[in-house]
Design a protein around this motif. Structure first.
Motif, PDB file in Angstrom:
ATOM      1  N   PRO A  36       0.734  -0.965   0.285  1.00  0.00           N
ATOM      2  CA  PRO A  36      -0.014  -0.198   0.233  1.00  0.00           C
ATOM      3  C   PRO A  36       0.913   0.920   0.086  1.00  0.00           C
ATOM      4  CG  PRO A  36      -0.009  -1.051   2.064  1.00  0.00           C
ATOM      5  CD  PRO A  36       1.295  -1.672   1.239  1.00  0.00           C
ATOM      6  N   GLU A  37      -0.142   2.022  -0.220  1.00  0.00           N
ATOM      7  CA  GLU A  37       1.026   3.705  -0.438  1.00  0.00           C
ATOM      8  C   GLU A  37       0.573   4.112   1.295  1.00  0.00           C
ATOM      9  OE1 GLU A  37       2.970   5.104  -2.710  1.00  0.00           O
ATOM     10  OE2 GLU A  37       2.128   3.905  -4.185  1.00  0.00           O
ATOM     11  N   PRO A  38       2.353   4.848   1.552  1.00  0.00           N
ATOM     12  CA  PRO A  38       3.023   5.093   0.903  1.00  0.00           C
ATOM     13  C   PRO A  38       4.457   4.061   0.337  1.00  0.00           C
ATOM     14  CG  PRO A  38       3.370   5.833   2.711  1.00  0.00           C
ATOM     15  CD  PRO A  38       1.771   5.013   3.212  1.00  0.00           C
ATOM     16  N   LEU A  39       3.965   2.932   1.261  1.00  0.00           N
ATOM     17  CA  LEU A  39       5.201   2.329   1.351  1.00  0.00           C
ATOM     18  C   LEU A  39       5.398   1.577  -0.667  1.00  0.00           C
ATOM     19  CD1 LEU A  39       7.128  -0.085   2.289  1.00  0.00           C
ATOM     20  CD2 LEU A  39       4.715  -1.438   3.117  1.00  0.00           C
ATOM     21  N   GLY A  40       4.502   1.429  -1.792  1.00  0.00           N
ATOM     22  CA  GLY A  40       4.862   1.907  -2.554  1.00  0.00           C
ATOM     23  C   GLY A  40       5.874   1.803  -3.286  1.00  0.00           C
ATOM     24  N   SER A  41       5.434   3.393  -2.976  1.00  0.00           N
ATOM     25  CA  SER A  41       6.697   4.432  -4.012  1.00  0.00           C
ATOM     26  C   SER A  41       8.349   4.218  -2.728  1.00  0.00           C
ATOM     27  CB  SER A  41       5.761   5.860  -3.583  1.00  0.00           C
ATOM     28  OG  SER A  41       4.687   5.743  -4.083  1.00  0.00           O
ATOM     29  N   PHE A  42       7.806   4.038  -1.482  1.00  0.00           N
ATOM     30  CA  PHE A  42       9.163   4.165  -0.954  1.00  0.00           C
ATOM     31  C   PHE A  42      10.219   2.940  -1.155  1.00  0.00           C
ATOM     32  CE2 PHE A  42      11.530   1.810   2.803  1.00  0.00           C
ATOM     33  CZ  PHE A  42      13.003   2.690   2.915  1.00  0.00           C
ATOM     34  N   GLU A  43       9.369   2.292  -1.197  1.00  0.00           N
ATOM     35  CA  GLU A  43      10.328   0.284  -1.620  1.00  0.00           C
ATOM     36  C   GLU A  43      10.777   0.634  -2.960  1.00  0.00           C
ATOM     37  OE1 GLU A  43       8.894  -3.981  -1.252  1.00  0.00           O
ATOM     38  OE2 GLU A  43       8.257  -3.193  -3.301  1.00  0.00           O
ATOM     39  N   SER A  44       9.832   0.981  -4.048  1.00  0.00           N
ATOM     40  CA  SER A  44      10.835   1.866  -5.397  1.00  0.00           C
ATOM     41  C   SER A  44      11.777   2.590  -5.060  1.00  0.00           C
ATOM     42  CB  SER A  44       9.092   1.935  -5.940  1.00  0.00           C
ATOM     43  OG  SER A  44      10.035   2.293  -7.276  1.00  0.00           O
ATOM     44  N   ARG A  45      12.152   3.024  -5.108  1.00  0.00           N
ATOM     45  CA  ARG A  45      12.921   4.338  -4.749  1.00  0.00           C
ATOM     46  C   ARG A  45      13.741   3.654  -3.433  1.00  0.00           C
ATOM     47  NH1 ARG A  45      11.171  10.316  -3.279  1.00  0.00           N
ATOM     48  NH2 ARG A  45      13.083  10.677  -3.232  1.00  0.00           N
ATOM     49  N   PHE A  46      13.882   2.841  -2.534  1.00  0.00           N
ATOM     50  CA  PHE A  46      15.183   2.168  -2.138  1.00  0.00           C
ATOM     51  C   PHE A  46      15.616   1.040  -2.773  1.00  0.00           C
ATOM     52  CE2 PHE A  46      15.775  -1.007   1.298  1.00  0.00           C
ATOM     53  CZ  PHE A  46      16.625  -0.781   2.122  1.00  0.00           C
ATOM     54  N   PHE A  47      14.943   0.409  -3.001  1.00  0.00           N
ATOM     55  CA  PHE A  47      15.184  -0.439  -4.094  1.00  0.00           C
ATOM     56  C   PHE A  47      15.931  -0.291  -5.231  1.00  0.00           C
ATOM     57  CE2 PHE A  47      11.926  -4.320  -2.971  1.00  0.00           C
ATOM     58  CZ  PHE A  47      13.011  -4.168  -1.515  1.00  0.00           C
TER      59      PHE A  47
END
Length: 157
Positions: free
Chosen positions: A107-118
């Motif tokens: 779920p957002e904002p976790l999806g955006s965070f994960e994308s940028r982290f990886f």
């Protein structure tokens, strides 16, 4: 006695050539190619403290993102999905092979965070350890992590 026009042209041509040659120098010899220093990433478990893509280093109610290195492998946890890859240091840069990740919908904002982290992990970031702090920097993105507790794993807080 007056100089003939033809002599003037020769004299000016010689002067011009001398001036032009004096203004140009041979390009410097290129520096000899140096072999990059390749090393294993030091083993350890790290937890995210701050980053350009999430200031506090975590999303409330979600476990803190972590990064671990062991025996030439990297594993990461975003709070939703896990990732792993072979990893090594080339000079001062973290170089990882193709990152394999789990594919849970976040779920957002976790999806955006994960994308940028990886994405940061795969961007060949500068890898710098200072005491118990690991800093990764690639372009305008960065993350600061701290060494996880003595129990060898993140505490989730």
């Amino acid at each position: 006695m007056l100089a003939r026009p033809r002599d003037n042209v020769r004299w000016f041509t010689a002067l011009f050539c001398a001036l032009v040659q004096g203004c140009f120098t041979a390009p410097p010899e290129p520096a000899p190619a140096r072999e990059p220093v390749v090393a294993a990433v030091p083993d350890g478990v790290w937890e995210l403290v701050t980053s350009t893509f999430i200031g506090a280093g975590r999303i409330p109610g979600v476990a803190r993102a972590t990064l671990a290195f062991k025996d030439g492998r990297m594993s990461a946890f975003s709070g939703c999905n896990s990732a792993s890859a072979a990893a090594r240091l080339v000079d001062d840069w973290l170089e990882v092979e193709a990152i394999a990740t789990t594919r849970r919908a976040c779920p957002e904002p976790l999806g955006s965070f994960e994308s940028r982290f990886f994405k940061l992990l795969g961007a060949r970031p500068v890898f710098r350890v200072d005491g118990d702090t690991l800093t990764l920097v690639a372009g305008s993105q960065n993350a600061r992590l701290r060494r996880a507790g003595a129990n060898g794993g993140p505490d989730g807080r």
